[in-house]
Motif scaffolding. Structure first.
Motif, PDB file in Angstrom:
ATOM      1  N   GLU A   1       0.880  -1.180  -0.122  1.00 55.00           N
ATOM      2  CA  GLU A   1       0.031   0.142  -0.050  1.00 55.00           C
ATOM      3  C   GLU A   1       0.854   1.330   0.093  1.00 55.00           C
ATOM      4  O   GLU A   1       2.004   1.210   0.538  1.00 55.00           O
TER       5      GLU A   1
ATOM      6  N   THR B   1      -4.577   8.725   6.377  1.00 58.17           N
ATOM      7  CA  THR B   1      -6.129   8.839   6.385  1.00 58.17           C
ATOM      8  C   THR B   1      -6.772   7.953   5.420  1.00 58.17           C
ATOM      9  O   THR B   1      -7.518   7.251   5.639  1.00 58.17           O
TER      10      THR B   1
ATOM     11  N   LEU C   1      -5.110   5.147   3.723  1.00 60.64           N
ATOM     12  CA  LEU C   1      -4.907   3.887   3.838  1.00 60.64           C
ATOM     13  C   LEU C   1      -5.912   3.456   5.205  1.00 60.64           C
ATOM     14  O   LEU C   1      -6.351   2.361   5.156  1.00 60.64           O
ATOM     15  N   ILE C   2      -6.157   4.242   6.475  1.00 62.98           N
ATOM     16  CA  ILE C   2      -7.156   3.505   7.304  1.00 62.98           C
ATOM     17  C   ILE C   2      -8.435   3.457   6.993  1.00 62.98           C
ATOM     18  O   ILE C   2      -9.038   2.387   7.059  1.00 62.98           O
ATOM     19  N   SER C   3      -8.697   4.177   5.860  1.00 60.47           N
ATOM     20  CA  SER C   3     -10.181   4.228   5.453  1.00 60.47           C
ATOM     21  C   SER C   3     -10.350   3.022   4.530  1.00 60.47           C
ATOM     22  O   SER C   3     -11.325   2.164   4.288  1.00 60.47           O
ATOM     23  N   LYS C   4      -9.163   2.565   3.669  1.00 63.19           N
ATOM     24  CA  LYS C   4      -9.144   1.389   2.907  1.00 63.19           C
ATOM     25  C   LYS C   4      -9.450   0.217   3.688  1.00 63.19           C
ATOM     26  O   LYS C   4      -9.447  -1.115   2.987  1.00 63.19           O
ATOM     27  N   ARG C   5      -9.012   0.217   4.905  1.00 60.98           N
ATOM     28  CA  ARG C   5      -9.090  -1.063   5.852  1.00 60.98           C
ATOM     29  C   ARG C   5      -8.164  -1.991   5.453  1.00 60.98           C
ATOM     30  O   ARG C   5      -8.447  -3.371   5.318  1.00 60.98           O
TER      31      ARG C   5
ATOM     32  N   TYR D   1      -4.480  -0.349   8.305  1.00 57.13           N
ATOM     33  CA  TYR D   1      -5.519  -0.220   9.222  1.00 57.13           C
ATOM     34  C   TYR D   1      -5.132  -1.444  10.387  1.00 57.13           C
ATOM     35  O   TYR D   1      -5.376  -1.010  11.537  1.00 57.13           O
TER      36      TYR D   1
ATOM     37  N   ALA E   1      -2.745  -0.086  12.734  1.00 55.59           N
ATOM     38  CA  ALA E   1      -3.055   0.775  13.671  1.00 55.59           C
ATOM     39  C   ALA E   1      -4.122   0.375  14.604  1.00 55.59           C
ATOM     40  O   ALA E   1      -4.249   1.074  15.715  1.00 55.59           O
ATOM     41  N   LYS E   2      -4.940  -0.379  14.131  1.00 57.66           N
ATOM     42  CA  LYS E   2      -5.934  -0.841  15.447  1.00 57.66           C
ATOM     43  C   LYS E   2      -5.167  -1.572  16.261  1.00 57.66           C
ATOM     44  O   LYS E   2      -5.419  -1.315  17.638  1.00 57.66           O
TER      45      LYS E   2
ATOM     46  N   ALA F   1      -6.620   3.368  15.735  1.00 58.26           N
ATOM     47  CA  ALA F   1      -7.963   3.381  14.859  1.00 58.26           C
ATOM     48  C   ALA F   1      -8.930   2.607  15.263  1.00 58.26           C
ATOM     49  O   ALA F   1      -8.459   1.490  16.038  1.00 58.26           O
TER      50      ALA F   1
END
Length: 1514
Positions: free
Chosen positions: A1489, A1494, A1496-1500, A1504, A1507-1508, A1513
């Protein structure tokens, strides 16, 4: 003997051309010699045999024949006796001799049988007896034949027959006596492979030599060590004597105290007094040594005395030979007899001398074994106070250096009395020849002694200086090699190269000074005999007109002066080595007199109470004179309970454990521990053995139990990763395990040992949180494998405290509170305070983290060795909370109680690199060994010599040889002139040209001295030039070598080239070459002189030369191999020893004391096993070579006699006196050849590493980028692929991306995704396998490496500092002004720290920056980056090495100072890169990726998930 003087007898014996001895003499003296010998020796011999029974030997064929021949001899002798009785009317001698001889033969037969019954395999006594019989029987053998031939018939037929029968029997007995009997039955005595005859003729060596000549020897080819030489016998012998000495010293002391009127004193008081006044009444180690080894050594001294006396026989024989040549009417056999006598005396001297050496060397070897053994045993039991007074290094030195000194001294010790004796005898004989003018020569010799002593002192001073420079250079090289990656990244190689060369220059200057001195001393050494002869002869002829210098006077004096030279030169050496040995003696004596731990300080068999561990009113100290560390300790631990000991750093927790082990001095109180103990120290102690051996620790292997232990200690996943599973060899100090693994192995050892009481000293601090939880639950805790055992756990981990039975809180060496967790919380005392500070948030975070961490770590056992080649990404992304918890822990323990815990992660990363390179290394290592072997079996020699000659300079080499030739010519000239001078005496023209004779003699001699000085000086200059050249080539190549070489080659191996091999080229090789050339030309000139005086001698040269070369090849091949085996087997002794010292408390706790002593003894014996054949091979060589020398003497004498009529006495004197000296130089020549072969290998090894493959050039002239490049900082990757080394998989595959100037890029990915490879590629530490990288439209693969690297900046993960000033560490090329440096320090938050230091910018950093904290080191690296301030910055984020504060400082500085730069950050903590322009996610070497955080986080996707995990996230 009176009838020798009667005229008819002396005519028959001396004046006839066929001399013969009278029959009466033959029957009396010649028949009785052997009888007297045997009857004199037998009583003592029989007594000795009675005392020592070695078992009993079966009747063999050999034995039957010996006995039968003995009985036959008795019958033959008595046949003569009965025949005489039957004849009557014979003189009494005819009755007495056969009677006595018969009785003696019976005695001999009795001895043959008695020896068999006592298990003697080979008899020295009988060997000598049969030899005497044979020698004495040869005279009548000849005279009976002469008589019969002169009379034409045999008169006395019976006696004639019996005699020849007797003679043949004696020959048979003598031959049979040379064979060994079978080994005895029922004998526990190990039989000696060295029989008496082979010892006397040293024929023993060939079997091994043949083997060594055909192929390199291996350890299995060596003989086993004689029982009497093994440590098992030697060490107790010395220790018994030492204990007696100690007892005497105590007694003397007690008497001395009583004499002082202090009345009675108790033994305890005596103990204390002893330790305070130790020095006054120390037991004498010297006396113990003498008592233990003196008697055996004295036998050797006896041989030496004999040899000294025999030495002076040859000059007398030379005198007789010269007078024989002068006299014209003497029968020729007289001359031949003299020549043969010279040969036999020389031969006898050789044999006796080598026997003496054998005894001395074996004594030396025994002393070394015993001293090492004694030191080892002592080191296991000395108190901590004593241990502090001598470091591990010092104690290892006692073993290596001091024991070696004793060994070297024993070889020369006899010179102390033998040298003065030789000097006195020589002076006595010289006085007889020359009268008082001797003293002129002696005065010259004595004057030369202070001259030589002065040179020796200066040389020693230079050597010390040389060593200091060498140490400095090696220390610097070590740092350079350890930090080579950083040097490459910063393009700092040149600066450091200059530093090394500057030190090297100093080193060469000192070498040059030493060479000047060396040349002087060589001159003194060579000219000494000439100067002595010159002064003596000049004085002799000028003092008195009647004194005529004839051949006898001149050459006999010269041979005596030659004898004098040796003791005079040896004395100063012996005295200096005696001084050294006395220092060593003191050191060893002090060490052996140290206090020992009291074995009864802990009561081990207390069964009365239900408590497993009790301490009542304990007061403990580390040393008798120190203040107590623990006061008033009262502890009672019930059987089977778990007690946790907590407290701040340095409050005495570890000391308490030591006190329970009995390692501390108990001042007062009682300690008792019930049952056996297992101990896990705070710093795990790992042996250099397999992993399994480390865990078993001497216990038998039980698979089921073993596997459950591995499971409990979380070691099973690690075993899958280690190259050899549990049979992996663990390096010294556990080098190839991470800190956590070491600690777990240490725990596994304790668990496997199955003891009653477990003392665990903070074992959980070095492992990761989830691992420590696993270990607590499965091993230590209430449900663990140890439940039901008594456990005392020192810990910093607060989370486990609720689960323990009792907690003991320590403050400043006292117990402040003790009770269960709940009780202590209620009391609200020190413990509650302690918890409040650390616990609450940690426990909460720990719990939150618990869930996610575990799965992560199952996949990536964090503590395990990862197989990935990626060295830097040592962590999977782990939960932030857990990380801060660990960081809290590390801050807690940052006061230094356990420095390891902070650097666990760093270990992890360096270890990965290690394990990875180990797999790769195995085949390489094999190759390596094989190369080394071929290098040493004589294939490459010619080429290597040529290399060296090239390095010295071909022209210079020719000049050197020419100068040596001239010097030899001058020497020969001097001696020929002398022989001409002595011939004046024959022609009676002595008086007129004395002035001329002396003048020319002097001129020739001085010419020789000056030539040798110039020659040795030129040689030294050539050698130094070569050394300089070889070192520069090696250094330059190593700086140009690619990084991959350093990843796969152990640093030790490279350092070895710079230290050992360069040392050999600097110092050992030149002296060897010097000696070799010297001895070669001496031997050559000897042969020339003999050939020119007696040309027929040329016939003998060829066979002698063939034998010589043959012996030399044999010896060199084998001795080189033995030397290597010896040095290979030597280092395990010392490494095992230093390992033992560091782990002695563990060894004592587990009660493995005697097993370790046994191991050490085995290692010493293994080493002596390869040393002993070395001694024998030297003796073997000595005897063979000296035999060749003796043959030269024999032939020189024989040919002189044959050419008697044509030769002048002067020439004969010249050739024979030359021949007498040749043995020495022949012997040395072989040794020097062997040394030369051993040392020239260093040239080859250095050469090999000077020619390794280099990286791309540092600067490419026609492709130089503009000075201000890169302006924008755009970076592009096009289809970029890379691999670590040839033959490995790609780490990055087809990477394509564009980064605009000023962007901030975060790089993330799991371990081994290739994050760090990205950075290495930008710097071209890894060269592309495909594709290219461009920076601002410049292809980086086309420009020079320095041009590229100096324009990029990196802040590496591990901060590397070099020893030197802080300023040097920031700016080695001194490009920047002081203001700029201070400014950089200010931005990197170091300003305050540096300005507080007295030295400011000149603050000395120690090796690796040890005197700065890890955080400060990281900031220094930041300051470097700020100084360089380039357009592109790569930040390799540090992991656990750094605390939160420093981390934030660095991040904020980068955001402000590098605002307009392109920044690449390899992130381990996501929160640092959440505000970056873009994030690059790598997975298995490809781009997974690449976008803004931001997006990348929304792409899960992968990012993501990370980050989780990190809680960034939802």
């Amino acid at each position: 003997f009176f009838f020798f003087l009667s005229p008819q007898v002396s005519n028959r014996t001396f004046n006839s051309s066929w001399p013969d001895l009278p029959e009466c003499f033959q029957l009396s003296v010649l028949s009785w010699v052997q009888c007297i010998y045997l009857w004199a020796v037998s009583p003592i011999y029989i007594f000795c045999l009675k005392k020592n029974k070695k078992g009993y030997i079966m009747m063999s064929l050999l034995n039957r024949f010996k006995t039968a021949f003995g009985l036959l001899l008795w019958i033959v002798c008595w046949t003569d006796l009965f025949y005489t009785l039957h004849e009557g009317k014979q003189p009494p001698i005819y009755y007495v001799t056969p009677l006595v001889l018969g009785m003696t033969m019976l005695l001999a037969t009795f001895l043959i049988q008695f020896e068999r019954l006592r298990g003697v395999q080979s008899s020295g006594v009988l060997f000598i007896f049969w030899l005497l019989c044979l020698l004495c029987a040869t005279v009548p053998f000849r005279s009976k034949i002469l008589q019969a031939s002169s009379q034409g018939e045999v008169t006395d037929k019976l006696r004639f027959t019996t005699f020849y029968f007797y003679f043949s029997m004696v020959v048979c007995e003598f031959i049979l006596c040379c064979f060994n009997e079978k080994p005895p039955l029922f004998s526990n005595v190990v039989t000696d492979p060295v029989s008496h005859r082979s010892q006397s003729l040293l024929l023993l060596f060939p079997s091994m030599a043949v083997k060594g000549y055909k192929m390199p020897l291996e350890a299995k080819d060596l003989w086993s060590l004689n029982k009497r030489d093994s440590s098992k016998v030697m060490v107790p012998r010395l220790l018994n004597e030492w204990e007696k000495e100690e007892a005497k010293a105590k007694l003397r002391y007690v008497k001395f105290k009583r004499g002082g009127g202090e009345g009675e004193s108790s033994p305890e008081e005596v103990e204390v007094l002893l330790s305070s006044k130790k020095v006054a009444h120390q037991p004498s180690f010297l006396r113990a040594l003498i008592k233990a080894f003196g008697p055996y050594f004295l036998i050797g001294s006896g041989y030496k005395l004999l040899q000294d006396i025999i030495t002076f026989v040859n000059p007398q024989l030379l005198k007789m030979l010269i007078s024989f040549i002068k006299a014209k009417d003497v029968p020729n056999w007289w001359g031949y007899t003299l020549a043969c006598l010279m040969f036999f005396t020389a031969l006898l001297q050789t044999l006796i001398l080598h026997h003496h050496f054998q005894y001395c060397f074996v004594t030396g070897m025994n002393v070394r074994s015993a001293v090492i053994g004694a030191i080892y045993r002592k080191a296991l039991v000395i108190t901590n106070a004593a241990k502090r007074s001598s470091t591990v290094g010092e104690i290892v030195n006692l073993m290596s250096v001091d024991a070696q000194r004793f060994m070297d001294l024993t070889t020369f010790l006899n010179m102390l009395w033998s040298a003065p004796l030789q000097i006195m005898l020589a002076l006595y004989f010289l006085w007889q020849i020359l009268g008082p003018s001797v003293f002129a020569g002696v005065a010259v010799m004595i004057l030369l002694i202070p001259f030589n002593a002065f040179i020796a002192m200066k040389t020693r001073a230079y050597q010390v200086e040389q060593m200091q420079h060498k140490d400095a250079r090696i220390k610097l090289m070590n740092e350079i090699l350890n930090g080579i990656k950083v040097l490459k990244l910063y393009a700092w190689e040149n600066s450091f190269k200059q530093k090394v060369l500057a030190i090297r220059q100093k080193e060469l200057i000192v070498l040059r000074k030493t060479a000047y001195l060396g040349a002087l001393s060589t001159m003194a050494w060579t000219s000494a005999p000439f100067l002595v002869a010159l002064t003596t002869f000049a004085v002799y002829v000028t003092v008195d007109k009647k004194n005529i210098l004839d051949a006898e006077t001149a050459f006999v004096s010269i041979s005596l002066f030659n004898i004098l030279r040796f003791p005079l030169n040896m004395l100063p050496q012996v005295i200096s080595s005696l001084v050294q040995a006395s220092v060593s003696l003191k050191r060893v004596q002090n060490f052996l007199s140290h206090d020992e731990l009291d074995p009864d300080s802990v009561n081990r068999n207390n069964t009365s109470t239900e408590f497993a561990v009790t301490v009542v009113n304990g007061k403990f100290t580390w040393g008798k004179d120190d203040a107590p560390v623990l006061h008033n300790i009262n502890v009672m631990v019930p059987q089977g309970s778990l007690l946790a000991v907590v407290g701040h750093v340095g409050c005495g927790k570890s000391s308490l454990i030591s006190a329970l082990l009995g390692d501390m001095e108990k001042v007062e109180g009682e300690v008792s521990v019930r049952g056996s103990v297992a101990y896990v120290p705070q710093q795990a102690w790992i042996q250099n053995a397999t992993l399994r051996d480390n865990i078993l620790f001497g216990n038998p292997y039980n698979e089921q139990k073993y596997n459950s232990v591995l499971e409990a200690c979380a070691l099973t996943p690690d075993l899958q990763v280690l190259p050899g599973g549990d049979m992996t060899e663990i390096g010294e100090k556990g080098i190839n395990l991470s800190g956590g693994q070491r600690q777990r192995v240490s725990l596994a050892r304790a668990l496997y040992n199955d003891a009653d009481v477990y003392l665990l000293d903070d074992p959980l601090s070095a492992v990761d949180a989830h691992v420590s939880k696993h270990i607590f639950d499965n091993l230590i805790g209430p449900e663990g494998a140890l439940k039901g055992k008594t456990r005392i756990l020192v810990t910093h981990g607060i989370s486990f405290l609720p689960q323990v039975d009792n907690i003991m809180v320590m403050v400043d060496g006292r117990v402040s509170e003790m009770g269960s967790y709940q009780d202590l919380l209620k009391q609200n005392g020190a413990f509650a305070e302690f918890l409040r500070n650390y616990a609450l948030e940690d426990i909460i975070e720990e719990d939150e983290a618990g869930g996610t961490i575990i799965e992560d770590d199952e996949l990536f056992p964090d503590d395990a060795l990862s197989n990935h080649t990626d060295m830097v990404d040592s962590e999977p992304m782990i939960n932030e909370a857990k990380r801060s918890f660990i960081r809290q822990m590390s801050i807690m323990s940052a006061d230094g109680e356990n420095p390891r815990s902070r650097s666990v992660r760093r270990h992890g990363c360096s270890q990965r690199k290690h394990s990875e390179s180990q797999d790769k290394k195995k085949p390489r290592e094999m190759e390596k060994l094989i190369q080394a072997e071929t290098a040493e079996t004589g294939q490459v020699k010619g080429k290597v010599y040529l290399e060296y000659v090239k390095a010295v300079g071909p022209l210079l080499s020719v000049v050197i040889c020419f100068l040596y030739g001239c010097q030899s010519a001058a020497a020969i000239g001097t001696n020929i002139w002398l022989s001409e001078w002595t011939n004046d005496a024959v022609t009676n023209s002595t008086t007129e040209n004395v002035q001329m004779r002396v003048g020319v003699y002097a001129a020739l001699g001085f010419a020789q001295g000056i030539l040798i000085m110039i020659a040795s000086f030129t040689l030294a200059m050539g050698n130094i030039g070569a050394a300089k050249k070889l070192h520069v080539n090696l250094l330059t190549n190593k700086f140009h070598t690619p990084q991959s070489f350093f990843d796969t080659t152990p640093i030790g191996r490279i350092i070895n080239r710079f230290s050992k091999d360069i040392y050999v080229i600097d110092e050992a090789l030149p002296s060897t070459v010097l000696m070799f050339l010297g001895t070669f030309f001496v031997s050559l000139s000897t042969i020339l002189v003999i050939v020119s005086s007696t040309p027929i001698f040329a016939v003998v040269i060829v066979p002698l030369a063939v034998i010589y070369v043959f012996v030399q090849r044999f010896y060199v091949a084998t001795s080189r191999q033995l030397k290597r085996l010896e040095s290979v087997s030597r280092s395990p002794i010392y490494s095992h020893f230093s390992e033992t010292i560091t782990g002695c408390s563990v060894i004592r706790a587990y009660g493995r004391h005697s097993a370790f002593v046994l191991m050490s003894d085995m290692k010493v014996d293994e080493n002596q096993k390869s040393y002993y054949p070395g001694i024998v091979s030297n003796r073997w060589l000595g005897v063979r070579i000296e035999f060749i020398g003796n043959c030269i003497v024999l032939f020189a004498g024989l040919f002189a006699v044959t050419g008697k009529d044509s030769l002048s006495p002067g020439l004969v004197g010249l050739s024979v006196s030359y021949a007498l000296q040749v043995t020495m130089s022949l012997n040395w020549m072989v040794r020097m050849t062997s040394e030369l072969e051993n040392n020239i290998v260093a040239v080859e090894r250095v050469k090999e590493y000077s020619e390794t493959k280099t990286e791309a050039p540092w600067e490419v002239e026609d492709k130089k980028p503009p000075l201000e490049w890169p302006m924008q900082g755009n970076v592009e990757f096009n289809d970029y692929s890379v691999r670590y080394r040839e033959g490995l998989d790609l780490v990055l595959k087809d990477i394509t991306l564009k980064v605009k100037g000023g962007e901030k890029i975060g790089i993330v990915g799991r371990t081994g995704a290739g994050k760090s490879s990205m950075t290495l590629c930008l710097f071209r530490l890894l060269e592309a396998a495909g594709g290219e990288i461009t920076i601002d439209n410049v292809k980086i693969s086309e420009i020079g490496l320095h041009d590229l690297r100096s324009k990029l900046t990196i802040i590496p993960q591990e901060p590397v500092l070099f020893s030197g000033t802080l300023r040097m560490n920031l700016d080695p090329f001194e490009k920047y002004s002081d203001e700029e440096v201070w400014k950089a320090l200010e931005h990197s938050h170091l300003h305050k720290f540096v300005s507080n230091q007295a030295a400011k910018l000149d603050l000395e950093c120690s090796e690796g920056g040890e005197n700065l904290s890890v955080g400060q080191r990281q900031l220094v690296c930041l300051a470097r980056a700020l100084l360089r301030k380039t357009r592109i910055l790569i930040l390799d984020e540090a992991t656990a090495a750094i605390d939160l504060e420093t981390d934030d400082l660095i991040q904020s500085t980068i955001r402000t100072q590098f605002e307009d730069c392109t920044v690449f950050t390899i992130a381990h903590r996501l929160n640092t890169i959440m505000d970056y322009t873009r994030v690059l996610v790598l997975d298995k070497g490809r781009i997974a990726e690449f976008d803004t955080p931001t997006n990348l986080i929304s792409k899960r996707g992968i990012f993501y998930g990370m980050a989780k995990d990190a809680g960034l996230a939802q």
